[in-house]
Structures are given as structure tokens and as C-alpha cells.
Write a protein that holds these residues in place. Structure first.
Motif, PDB file in Angstrom:
ATOM      1  N   LYS A   1       3.768   9.193   5.568  1.00  0.00           N
ATOM      2  CA  LYS A   1       2.359   9.039   5.241  1.00  0.00           C
ATOM      3  C   LYS A   1       1.745  10.440   5.341  1.00  0.00           C
ATOM      4  CE  LYS A   1       0.024   5.477   6.923  1.00  0.00           C
ATOM      5  NZ  LYS A   1      -0.203   4.477   5.844  1.00  0.00           N
TER       6      LYS A   1
ATOM      7  N   SER B   1      -1.597  -0.008   2.781  1.00  0.00           N
ATOM      8  CA  SER B   1      -0.708   0.293   1.654  1.00  0.00           C
ATOM      9  C   SER B   1      -1.336  -0.203   0.355  1.00  0.00           C
ATOM     10  CB  SER B   1       0.643  -0.407   1.838  1.00  0.00           C
ATOM     11  OG  SER B   1       1.191  -0.146   3.119  1.00  0.00           O
TER      12      SER B   1
ATOM     13  N   ARG C   1      -0.058  -1.405  -2.883  1.00  0.00           N
ATOM     14  CA  ARG C   1       1.275  -1.804  -3.320  1.00  0.00           C
ATOM     15  C   ARG C   1       1.580  -1.365  -4.750  1.00  0.00           C
ATOM     16  NH1 ARG C   1       3.582  -2.644   1.539  1.00  0.00           N
ATOM     17  NH2 ARG C   1       2.657  -4.407   2.661  1.00  0.00           N
TER      18      ARG C   1
ATOM     19  N   TYR D   1       0.635   1.390  -6.194  1.00  0.00           N
ATOM     20  CA  TYR D   1       1.021   2.795  -6.098  1.00  0.00           C
ATOM     21  C   TYR D   1       2.393   2.934  -5.448  1.00  0.00           C
ATOM     22  CZ  TYR D   1      -3.967   4.021  -6.807  1.00  0.00           C
ATOM     23  OH  TYR D   1      -5.238   4.164  -7.279  1.00  0.00           O
ATOM     24  N   GLN D   2       2.653   2.075  -4.459  1.00  0.00           N
ATOM     25  CA  GLN D   2       3.889   2.173  -3.683  1.00  0.00           C
ATOM     26  C   GLN D   2       5.110   1.739  -4.487  1.00  0.00           C
ATOM     27  OE1 GLN D   2       3.964  -0.486  -0.315  1.00  0.00           O
ATOM     28  NE2 GLN D   2       6.080   0.029   0.241  1.00  0.00           N
TER      29      GLN D   2
ATOM     30  N   GLN E   1       8.416   7.887  -4.723  1.00  0.00           N
ATOM     31  CA  GLN E   1       8.461   7.597  -3.299  1.00  0.00           C
ATOM     32  C   GLN E   1       7.319   6.696  -2.837  1.00  0.00           C
ATOM     33  OE1 GLN E   1      11.035   8.741  -1.319  1.00  0.00           O
ATOM     34  NE2 GLN E   1      11.899   9.375  -3.275  1.00  0.00           N
ATOM     35  N   TRP E   2       7.563   5.958  -1.761  1.00  0.00           N
ATOM     36  CA  TRP E   2       6.568   5.040  -1.222  1.00  0.00           C
ATOM     37  C   TRP E   2       5.300   5.752  -0.754  1.00  0.00           C
ATOM     38  CZ3 TRP E   2       9.257   0.918   2.382  1.00  0.00           C
ATOM     39  CH2 TRP E   2      10.084   0.104   1.597  1.00  0.00           C
TER      40      TRP E   2
ATOM     41  N   LYS F   1       3.213   7.497  -2.000  1.00  0.00           N
ATOM     42  CA  LYS F   1       2.072   7.470  -2.919  1.00  0.00           C
ATOM     43  C   LYS F   1       1.151   6.290  -2.623  1.00  0.00           C
ATOM     44  CE  LYS F   1       4.368   7.602  -6.789  1.00  0.00           C
ATOM     45  NZ  LYS F   1       4.736   7.728  -8.215  1.00  0.00           N
ATOM     46  N   GLY F   2       1.698   5.203  -2.137  1.00  0.00           N
ATOM     47  CA  GLY F   2       0.881   4.041  -1.809  1.00  0.00           C
ATOM     48  C   GLY F   2       0.458   3.974  -0.360  1.00  0.00           C
ATOM     49  N   LYS F   3       0.834   4.991   0.420  1.00  0.00           N
ATOM     50  CA  LYS F   3       0.614   4.948   1.861  1.00  0.00           C
ATOM     51  C   LYS F   3      -0.324   6.050   2.369  1.00  0.00           C
ATOM     52  CE  LYS F   3       3.918   1.810   2.826  1.00  0.00           C
ATOM     53  NZ  LYS F   3       3.768   0.645   3.730  1.00  0.00           N
ATOM     54  N   SER F   4      -0.793   6.925   1.484  1.00  0.00           N
ATOM     55  CA  SER F   4      -1.320   8.205   1.944  1.00  0.00           C
ATOM     56  C   SER F   4      -2.772   8.483   1.611  1.00  0.00           C
ATOM     57  CB  SER F   4      -0.451   9.337   1.398  1.00  0.00           C
ATOM     58  OG  SER F   4       0.844   9.279   1.960  1.00  0.00           O
TER      59      SER F   4
END
Length: 281
Positions: free
Chosen positions: A100, A157, A159, A161-162, A168-169, A171-174
Motif C-alpha cells: 500500500k 480497497s 476492487r 482498480y485492484q 499489481q494490487w 493500484k486498488g489499495k493506495s
């Protein structure tokens, strides 16, 4: 100890919660919870303080993230069997690790800002640990000696984007505010058995998640040791360790966050968080 940071965003000061539930100002003792303060010696010095001599902070003061922005904000995915099942993903044979952005860090009662038009923003109550002593290639037996303490993290999150944008994940977490941590960092000596703590999360007063750290696929000692094989974990680094079942993505039909929703969440012994969902343009 329950260590916390209080004040306006970007200007937080270090503090602690005393035995009577009052916030005490530590800014006359330390500048912030840096590597020196989070080390075993630093924590021992804080524990030896006469808390009654420290200034009292008004009870309605905003709490910020319980630690300053870290060099690493690491997350572990699919670390509860039932969450892997509800996500329609295989049980991992090794920890799934992603990042993140440290800029996603926010306070435990700050609003969570979702993109305007977001259709798949989701909640995830998780227990996080904060490194106190740098760890590189440590064994599982010695791993917890490198942990300063534990806190709640809501691994918010987006989802689509993730999972739907490739790559990579993270993108949906940050997004900013997608990493509420706190309200405080509870030092390891006060937590007891970290692999036997209850977790819960409600949306608008309705229970969505209930779980226990006793059924994590990869326990915290394993995660410290595992991560330290690939990187040097530094003091102040945050690692959030996965969520139990009950996320919006796994509901039938799926249900996601919208502006005006309120998330409340907690972990046994680590306190509670509350966030109102708002949109940003």
C-alpha cells in the motif's frame, strides 16, 4: 502501553493513553515514534515514565495514524481460508505480499475518500504489526522480538482498480485515506496471544465481518520471518496481515461502499475505528 499520535493532519504529536483512559502528551519527551522510540530500549524508557506528570490532551482531539509515515506499508492477501473462498481464489501456499502506498495512511476516525463514481470500494478489517527492531533473515522463533506492537488497519480497497485494471494490487489499495491505522499502537507486552484475537467490522451498524486471528493461514511470526527473507524490515514499517471473510466483494450479491456509509471496526484489545465514507472528485 497504548501509543498514539494526536493533532491536525501533518502536525501530529506523540502521546500515550494512561491507565485512566486520558491521552498524555509525549512531545516533551520524544519528537515522534521514530526508530529510537520504537526500539526495545526506547519503549522501556517510555514505560518507565511517570505518566501523571505528562500534560493531558483534550479528549476530543483528533487522533492521527498511530505511527508516522513508514518506509514500507506492506500487506498480505488471502490470509484467511474463508476469505480466499469468498474471493474465488486458491488457498495460497506462500504469503501473497503487496504494497500500500505510505501516502494512503490516515487516522482511525478520518473520513475515507472514495473516487467519485466508485462502484467497488470495499472494507477489510485487519491486524497490523509495526516493526521495532530491524529484521533481515530472522528465524520464526526470534521474529516477534522484532515487533514493537500491534494496531488495527482498515485495508480499504477499490476492487475494480485492484482486480480489473491489470498489473499489481497496490493500484486498488493506495488512494489517500485507504490505510486507516490506530487508534493506538499496543505494545507487544500488553497484547498476550496475538494469534487469539477477535476481529469485527460493521457497515451502517450491520455486522459484515467476524473473525479471529487464530485461523490465519500464516501467523504473524511466520510473516515477519518470511518477509525478512526478501527485504530488510525497518523500524516503523507497517505490515497488515489479511482480513477474515465478510468483505463486500464476497457478498451475494456483492455490496460496496458509497458516500454516507459509516464503517466501524475493532480488534480485541486493540481498540476501535470509525470512518465515514465520502467522495472526492
Amino acid at each position: 502501553m497504548k501509543l498514539l499520535r494526536f493533532g491536525a493532519p501533518g502536525s501530529e504529536k506523540p502521546g500515550l493513553m494512561d491507565a485512566s483512559g486520558q491521552i498524555r502528551d509525549l512531545s516533551g519527551v520524544i519528537a515522534d515514534f521514530d526508530a529510537a522510540a520504537l526500539s526495545p530500549d526506547g519503549l522501556a524508557r517510555l514505560a518507565a515514565l511517570d505518566t501523571a506528570s505528562l500534560p493531558v490532551v483534550p479528549a476530543d482531539t483528533r487522533l492521527g495514524p498511530c505511527v508516522p509515515r513508514p518506509s514500507h506499508f506492506i500487506a498480505v492477501g488471502l490470509n484467511y481460508v474463508d476469505h480466499a473462498h469468498e474471493s474465488n481464489m486458491p488457498i495460497p501456499s506462500e504469503p501473497i505480499v503487496f504494497s500500500k502506498a505510505p501516502s494512503s495512511l490516515s487516522g482511525p476516525t478520518d473520513p475515507v475518500l472514495i473516487p467519485a463514481g466508485s462502484q467497488k470500494s470495499d472494507w477489510e478489517v485487519e491486524i497490523a504489526f509495526v516493526i521495532g527492531t530491524p529484521a533481515f533473515r530472522v528465524t520464526e522463533a526470534e521474529a516477534l522480538d522484532h515487533v514493537a506492537g500491534y494496531c488495527i488497519c482498515n485495508d480499504v480497497s477499490e476492487r475494480s482498480y485492484q482486480l480489473e485494471r491489470g498489473g499489481q494490487w497496490l493500484k486498488g489499495k493506495s488512494l489517500p485515506t485507504f490505510g486507516p491505522v490506530g487508534p493506538w499502537l499496543v505494545t507487544r507486552d500488553e497484547v498476550g496471544d496475538v494469534q487469539n484475537l477477535g476481529l469485527w467490522l460493521d457497515v451502517n451498524g450491520e455486522r459484515r465481518q467476524t473473525g479471529t486471528t487464530s485461523v490465519m493461514i500464516f501467523g504473524i511470526a511466520h510473516l515477519v520471518s518470511y518477509l525478512s527473507q526478501f527485504m530488510r524490515l525497518e523500524a516503523g514499517d507497517i505490515v497488515t496481515t489479511g482480513t477474515p471473510p465478510g468483505v463486500g466483494m464476497g457478498m451475494k450479491p456483492p455490496m460496496f461502499l458509497k458516500a454516507g456509509d459509516v464503517m466501524t471496526l475493532g480488534i480485541e484489545g486493540l481498540g476501535e475505528q470509525r470512518q465515514e465514507v465520502r467522495e472526492f472528485a
